[in-house]
Design an enzyme around this catalytic site. Sequence first.
Site, PDB file in Angstrom:
ATOM      1  N   LYS A  23      18.384 -12.183   9.976  1.00  0.00           N
ATOM      2  CA  LYS A  23      17.616 -11.228   9.170  1.00  0.00           C
ATOM      3  C   LYS A  23      18.245 -11.143   7.778  1.00  0.00           C
ATOM      4  O   LYS A  23      19.473 -11.169   7.664  1.00  0.00           O
ATOM      5  CB  LYS A  23      17.644  -9.862   9.871  1.00  0.00           C
ATOM      6  N   SER A  51      11.506  -3.598  11.700  1.00  0.00           N
ATOM      7  CA  SER A  51      11.618  -4.328  10.439  1.00  0.00           C
ATOM      8  C   SER A  51      12.128  -5.758  10.624  1.00  0.00           C
ATOM      9  O   SER A  51      11.984  -6.565   9.709  1.00  0.00           O
ATOM     10  CB  SER A  51      12.551  -3.580   9.497  1.00  0.00           C
ATOM     11  N   SER A  74      14.051  -1.550  15.085  1.00  0.00           N
ATOM     12  CA  SER A  74      13.766  -2.745  14.287  1.00  0.00           C
ATOM     13  C   SER A  74      13.988  -4.079  14.994  1.00  0.00           C
ATOM     14  O   SER A  74      13.492  -5.102  14.537  1.00  0.00           O
ATOM     15  CB  SER A  74      14.582  -2.718  13.003  1.00  0.00           C
TER      16      SER A  74
END
Lengths: 458, 98, 471
Positions: C77, C152, C176
């Site tokens: 990420k 996310s 997330s």
Amino acid sequence: MENKYQVIIGMEVHVELKTNSKMFCGCKNDPFHAGKPNIYTCPVCLGFPGALPVANKKAIEWTVKLGLALGCKINKFSKFDRKHYFYPDLPKGYQISQYDLPFCYDGKVETSFGPVGITRVHLEEDTGKLIHQKIAGRDVSLIDFNRSSVPLVEIVSEPEIYSSAQTKEYAKKLRQIVRYLDISDCDMEKGGMRLEANISLKKSEILNPKSETNSKFKLSKELPNYKVELKNINSFRFLERGIEYEIKRQKEILESGKTPIQETRGYNAEKNITYTQRTKESAADYRYFPDPDLPPIRIDDQWMDEIKKDFPESLDGLFARWQTKYNIKPELAELLFETNQEGQWLNKLFKKTYEQKLPIDKMVNLLIHKKIKTVLFKDSPNKAIEEYKKTTVIDDITDEQLKVFIDKVLSTNQKAVTDYKSGKTAVMNFLVGMVMREAKKKIEFKRLEKLIVKEISK
Amino acid sequence: MTKISTDTVKVISKLAKLKLTEEQINKFALDLSSIVGQMEEIKNLDVKNIAETARVIDEENILREDIITPSFNQEQALKNSKSIHNGYFLVPQILKDD
Amino acid sequence: MLIDKSIKELSSLLKKKEISSIDLVRESYSQIEKLDNKLHSFITIRDKKETLKEAEVKDKERKDESSIIYGLPFSIKDAYCTKNFRTTAGNKILDDFYPPYSATVYKKIINSGSILIGKNNMDAWGHGGSTENTDYQPAHNPWDLTRIPGGSSGGPAIAISTRMVPFSIGEDTGGSIRNPSSMCNISGLKVTYGRVSRLGNIAYASSLDSVGPMAKSVEDLSFLLEIISGKDNYDSTSSRKQVENYNQILGEPIKGKIIGLPKEFFRKGLDLKAKGTILKATKIFEKLGAKIIEVNLPHFIYGVSIYYLIVLSETSSNLGRYDSFRYGGERELFSDETKKRIILGTYALSAGYSDKLYKKAQKLRTVLIEEYENALKKCNVLLAPVNPSLPSKIGELINDPLKNILEDLYTGTISLVGAPSLSIPAGFAEGLPVGMQIIGKKFGEAELFQFGYLYQQETDWHKRLPPILGK
Ligand SMILES: [Mg+2]
Ligand SMILES: [Zn+2]
């Protein structure tokens, strides 16, 4: 009543601790000798994304030590909080500080005017340094983060100081205590120790007009509805003057029926005035909350014992001991030293002086008048004692050796000899002085007088 | 329900150092009012004598020894900045003597 | 397709030299080239020549004792600092930020010999559950391109579900990792707070942020967790608790263990089809010998409010450092979503509101922790939905601020107590993946793996591939 306004002062003093590394990262803590800007920096003290603080154990221990020296209570359970505001020298948008659980609280500093309560002593991190400049016609600020996250102790006093002189004494005493603990150099020029005074005036009844202490006024805990913060003062003298100026300024405003504005003022040493820096029309909202990145701190008995283990004798204790053992007045002792090393050195020196049965009052006198300079003899009290003997008492010169000098002085000063013989004995002072000059030594007067008289009457 | 007024948005955005357009201020006041309205469901919950939780780890006294570790060199420290001068970060002057 | 194989299989094939890291890296790029212009899983992709060269070295230097992930491609990420490699956290302020240091989790994986392919898309700063709030291109769900992939950590979930990489590292503040794992039909773990170092993770809300692995199966996750866990001297909040051999426990029976279903998580608001899918999963666990009971978490119905008050307060603080002086662009570049979150957090902390909002939320956090602990006295794990609804259409959440935050109800509350939670595929509704979360005791990741692994032995949901991959 001659003086209807009484000044009320509370002090906030910031001191940079001289740990090896910074408060929340391993960067070197030596901003004054860095040589280049931004070299003692890392993700933590530059506030980079993803960086995390780790607290310096020694800085915590030193803060507790200072608290103990100030007679504070210690919070066994404590934590760090974030204090938010925006400024270019504050890299994270918040300063890691302590809000509701400072390490130390509720202490006291004695001054000759009366005691000053210590509200709290807490630990935080310093900011970077801003340099304001004009570059290519543009007003800019340059930022150096070598100082960012240097451990900073804040000592907050109660509003219990009632004169500029007492403020000065309080600040000096505080510096002496900190330096004696050997936890900071307190370099005021460079900002290693920073003074802030919160000053306001209040109508007060005078009880003892002749008193030089706080018993002069009828004291009450009630505070005025405003205060002026005096900042950026880098010497005790300026502190005293700045406060004097403020007293005068605020008095004029009050006497005209108005209330001084709540604001932050600076002191201009050249003009000897204070000036507005920032008005607090919108009170700062620091939005404190516990820093989630730093686990809380619990000082258990074992850790407290470790902290106390290398705790030096308290200053007041040291002075009391010197007074009973060596008959040194505490007022004089206070003048003698600043740093911990100097204190320890003096302690050794007095012990030696005492053992050798030399008069300590003379020693103190010489030290105070800088005839013996502490700095010169830092490593060896013995050398200082030699110096002391040289400046005060009989020398290692023999009577035979002295006789050579006496003969020379008498033969070149026939007139003085004649005068002496004719009864003008005051001339002896001159002769003794001349011999000492020849011998390049300080010699006991009585001994020389005896020898000279013996020669003259031959 | 508490409404977040445009004035509140203005005050708070100043605290948070955010410059907002008139349009944003109006939109945010509306959006935030509905969210704060939702959050006010906790208003009447009784929390007397309950301690605050700031962290969910049990560990305490996680400290470092006072040891110096390597720092950046000046170039590393400055390399992501768009505005530098002689080894310093350079910013427009905001407030003098503060 | 090689990347469809498990980490264990890939490692074994590599060590037997039946395949090479070069093959894997090539396949990785070929999937990305084929699909990513539609999906937007990545923000920054490494130069192929460079990674192939790295793969060549790995192939040469591979030893029998090399780590199980040695020579495997992976992604991370974009919330993690990667030294001298662009790191944006999904937002334009950091558009040209090249961190001078690396996140601990990234270092640990690199030191185990894996090859970074690129940095994945995300809602800027973690602010969102849809990967629409990215300042780059909004990401799409591989199972239905008109829908969100969750967020996310949407980018990593897409990359794994479309086999661009065998595993990835996500970050979970309030769902997330779990939320996109559920929406993209992969397995993801939100670790116990403190299990994995946060150093180098660009903070959203520091008291909740947790670093965790995302992969195709529970088995894969078990290997990854062991590699990335442990005490980090540069993260004061990382735990000193010993790291377990999580793989060893897989396969051990769960017979006699108790699963608690929190009543409050199955009430109105939960999509009925999603509810049905999860209740079906309980039948599998019963078949495996587990007992199902109902438990109560009374205050969890307020969870979203408590969660938001705390995370927004913390994010308003964490984003204070972005002043453009030392790195990055001006604060004006924050998206409207982020600006709103900063303002709300600042408001909740400000004088006059702090007692009613931030501090009250912190007290209620204490209540939640107590209720959670009480519930886990009655059972081994909790089983709950991940999302209240199926993946939304793109644009739907962004235009409904309230619905947007309610999406975090089942995940954010669990983050508040710091508990670990494993999100795994539980079936499909309307052709869209539905995940469930198995929530455990703090530092009880091994037990979660035990449940999840046995479930995946009985089901094949997690093996299903999105239609975009074709047959
Ligand atoms: Mg301070
Ligand atoms: Zn540093």
